[in-house]
Design an enzyme around this catalytic site. Structure first.
Site: not given
Length: 669
Positions: A520, A605, A637
């Site tokens: 991330s 995602d 994600h």
């Protein structure tokens, strides 16, 4: 709203047990909680175990990342049953067992996705999951014998969640309050749902105001609503559900004023805030009529405090919690203190938390664990003073072979103190080690002390692992958070670089064998590291990371739209700050990359679109640079399905071994 209203642990006097450090969320968020400083002088490396300790055998990667044997234990409201999640066909499903019995009943039979958070409502279970990682969560309910399972919210294109369990609210024995963005994908409307029949109906006509959030009182009445104009956070209030909402409190997004729950007479509020010159959030009692703090419940000099728990049965505050270098608590009432005092001798050497109970508050769930112990679940019968081990989360992990996660701190080039954690491999001298730098996601999140399977797997292979709570990490107060504004790829990245240099100065790191890995925002920091300081790293692993600040801003989920102005203030405006954002976008500087790169990405995602990874891969290939690229079509994600986790960590392990490691062949566990 009230504690425990979400889809995780049951409402009650006790907090959920601490979890392993989170991969960040890339959610726009303000200051939250923060770590206590290290128990030694700044910059001093932690003392390792004695030299007599031998390196443990190389443990099969799958033992770190396979689904837990059992997890997430809860007690039914009447105290007759307990529930837990356990694997079935490689997915985590729900099971229920009568207390005293030896056989459990399987409640769910999901093969699409792990069952996520869940809670008891009467004699039924309410739970959620999404499809393929798209984060459009669906809420379900089922009876405890596994029959009559039903979806309560739409199964495609809608994100839903629990707003209030309506626990012990008269007349609401089979009802819960849900919220979802079915009407407008940018905002969440409240609904009343009968979990037995599946009937669902809107609770408030939100078509004009488009409130984004809701806060209920102890009777399940929506008394507050929230929205943002992009930068100001606005709270609206009404005394009863017959009255209209009027603006109550407006704060800039840098200020924090968060209602936690109503006082037990529903007249006033408990609030965490950092108004009136405070840098750190404190928990207080708030006079609704006079709009002022009337009683300070708890504050810390160095860290944000924003969590408060209470007894639903006794109507008293029980505990305030915050995150120091470990999770910390201050107990507020004698009965809770007596309970912890009775349990403490049974858990010497381990963190332990009571985190669930029956309605009578006579039977409790207890979690105990550490940085080396993934966690054990216990059932405690207070009347009989009987403690029973229910399960170990990962019984195949030998904690004596795991590495200690030590708090550290160092000073950045501009004089800021950054706290973090250093995990050194067991049985190896802390000198000239291969290192994995592991910045957290968020970026407005933080790393925490606790069992982390990624870190332990890497340490088991002989790598030192450094995690740092760089500027912007939450919990250190307003000023530390604000130092991250418009600093992606700049001072935020310098904090990471300065951690690498600190490790080198200590002699811990072999400067030719340093890798950087993150997910991330941590994936962004990985790409920034190998483009802005390419000489520092021997290889890199980018897991669902941002590469292009412009495309990232354009592809955020619709429910982030109301917060875009805030994102522009915190990260940069694509128009007004176009030069800044271009400089902060690694995709434009891939020609600087010198080291091998492995990228992993989920195709669905919603936060970091697949295009973020595609752009880097295409740019490198155009230069004739080979890049390893893993895409999973059924993930979002981060990889949640067990088989995908295995494939990712197997590839990462081999990638790191090829470029910075030397180790023997793994011994299968």
């Amino acid at each position: 709203g009230r504690p425990g209203q979400g889809e995780g642990f049951a409402n009650g006097p006790f907090p959920p047990p601490p979890n392993a450090p989170r991969r960040g969320t890339l959610y726009p968020a303000g200051p939250r909680r923060g770590p206590r400083g290290p128990p030694w002088g700044e910059g001093r490396p932690p003392a390792g175990r004695t030299a007599a300790v031998q390196p443990p055998p190389v443990i099969d990667m799958k033992l770190f990342f396979k689904n837990p044997e059992k997890a997430g234990f809860q007690i039914s409201p009447d105290g007759s049953h307990f529930s837990y999640r356990a694997p079935w066909k490689n997915r985590m499903n729900l099971f229920v067992q009568r207390i005293g019995d030896s056989v459990a009943t399987q409640v769910t039979h999901d093969t699409v996705r792990d069952i996520g958070g869940y809670f008891w409502k009467g004699d039924r279970l309410v739970y959620s999951r999404d499809i393929n990682g798209d984060e459009n969560f669906i809420v379900f309910s089922a009876s405890i014998d596994g029959t009559d399972a039903k979806a309560l919210t739409p199964e495609k294109g809608v994100r839903a969640g629990t707003l209030d369990r309506l626990h012990n609210v008269p007349g609401m024995e089979t009802k819960v309050m849900l919220q979802m963005n079915q009407r407008n994908p940018q905002v969440f409307d409240p609904y009343l749902c009968d979990i037995a029949t599946g009937e669902i109906k809107p609770l408030y006509d939100n078509s004009k105001e488009n409130f984004e959030g809701w806060i209920t009182d102890h009777n399940g009445v929506i008394r507050m609503a929230t929205k943002t104009d992009g930068t100001d956070q606005v709270v609206y209030y009404r005394a009863t559900d017959k009255e209209p909402f009027t603006e109550y409190m407006r704060t800039g997004f840098k200020d924090s004023w968060n209602p936690l729950f109503f006082t037990f007479d529903n007249a006033n509020l408990y609030v965490s805030h950092n108004l009136n010159g405070r840098d750190k959030t404190a928990v207080v009692e708030w006079d609704l009529a006079n709009k002022k703090e009337t009683r300070l419940i708890h504050e810390e000099k160095d860290y944000d405090v924003s969590s408060l728990n209470y007894s639903d049965k006794r109507k008293v505050l029980t505990m305030v919690t915050w995150t120091g270098w470990k999770e910390e608590r201050r107990i507020l009432d004698p009965q809770t203190q007596a309970l912890y005092d009775k349990l403490a001798p049974k858990f010497e050497g381990y963190d332990h938390w009571i985190y669930g109970e029956n309605d009578d508050e006579t039977k409790f769930m207890v979690w105990a664990g550490s940085d080396r112990q993934p966690g054990r679940y216990y059932f405690y019968d207070a009347a009989a003073d009987k403690l029973e081990l229910m399960a170990e989360q990962r019984p195949w992990i030998d904690e004596d072979q795991m590495a200690e996660m030590k708090p550290i701190s160092y000073t950045t080039r501009d004089g800021l103190t950054v706290h973090g954690y250093l995990t050194l491999p067991v049985g190896r001298e802390a000198k000239g080690l291969p290192v994995v730098i592991n910045p957290h996601g968020g970026p407005w999140a933080r790393d925490e002390w606790g069992f982390n399977p990624e870190v332990q797997m890497l340490a088991n292979r002989g790598y030192a692992v450094l995690q740092m709570n760089f500027r912007g990490s939450t919990g250190y107060g307003r000023a530390f958070w604000e130092k991250s504004f418009k600093q992606w790829g700049k001072t935020m990245q310098n904090d990471i670089t300065d951690g690498v240099e600190w490790l080198k100065d200590q002699g811990i790191a072999d400067s030719t064998r340093i890798a950087i890995y993150g997910g991330s925002y941590g994936g962004y920091a990985t790409l920034a590291g190998i483009t802005y300081t390419p000489e520092l790293y021997a290889c890199a692993v980018d897991y669902v990371g941002v590469s292009n600040m412009f495309t990232f801003m354009n592809t955020v989920p619709p429910y982030w739209e109301p917060f875009k102005k805030m994102m522009y203030e915190m990260v940069g405006d694509p128009k007004a700050d176009s030069l800044l954002l271009r400089e902060a976008s690694p995709v434009f500087f891939v020609d600087r990359i010198k080291c091998p790169l492995f990228i992993a990405q989920g195709a669905t995602d919603p936060r970091v679109n697949k295009a973020e990874s595609d752009q880097v891969v295409e740019a490198l290939k155009a230069r004739g640079v080979e890049v390893q690229y893993m895409v999973k079509d059924n993930e979002g994600h981060g990889f949640r399905n067990e088989e995908n986790r295995f494939e990712f960590y197997d590839a990462m392990e081999k990638f790191l071994e090829q470029h910075i490691g030397t180790r023997p062949t793994p011994v299968k566990g």
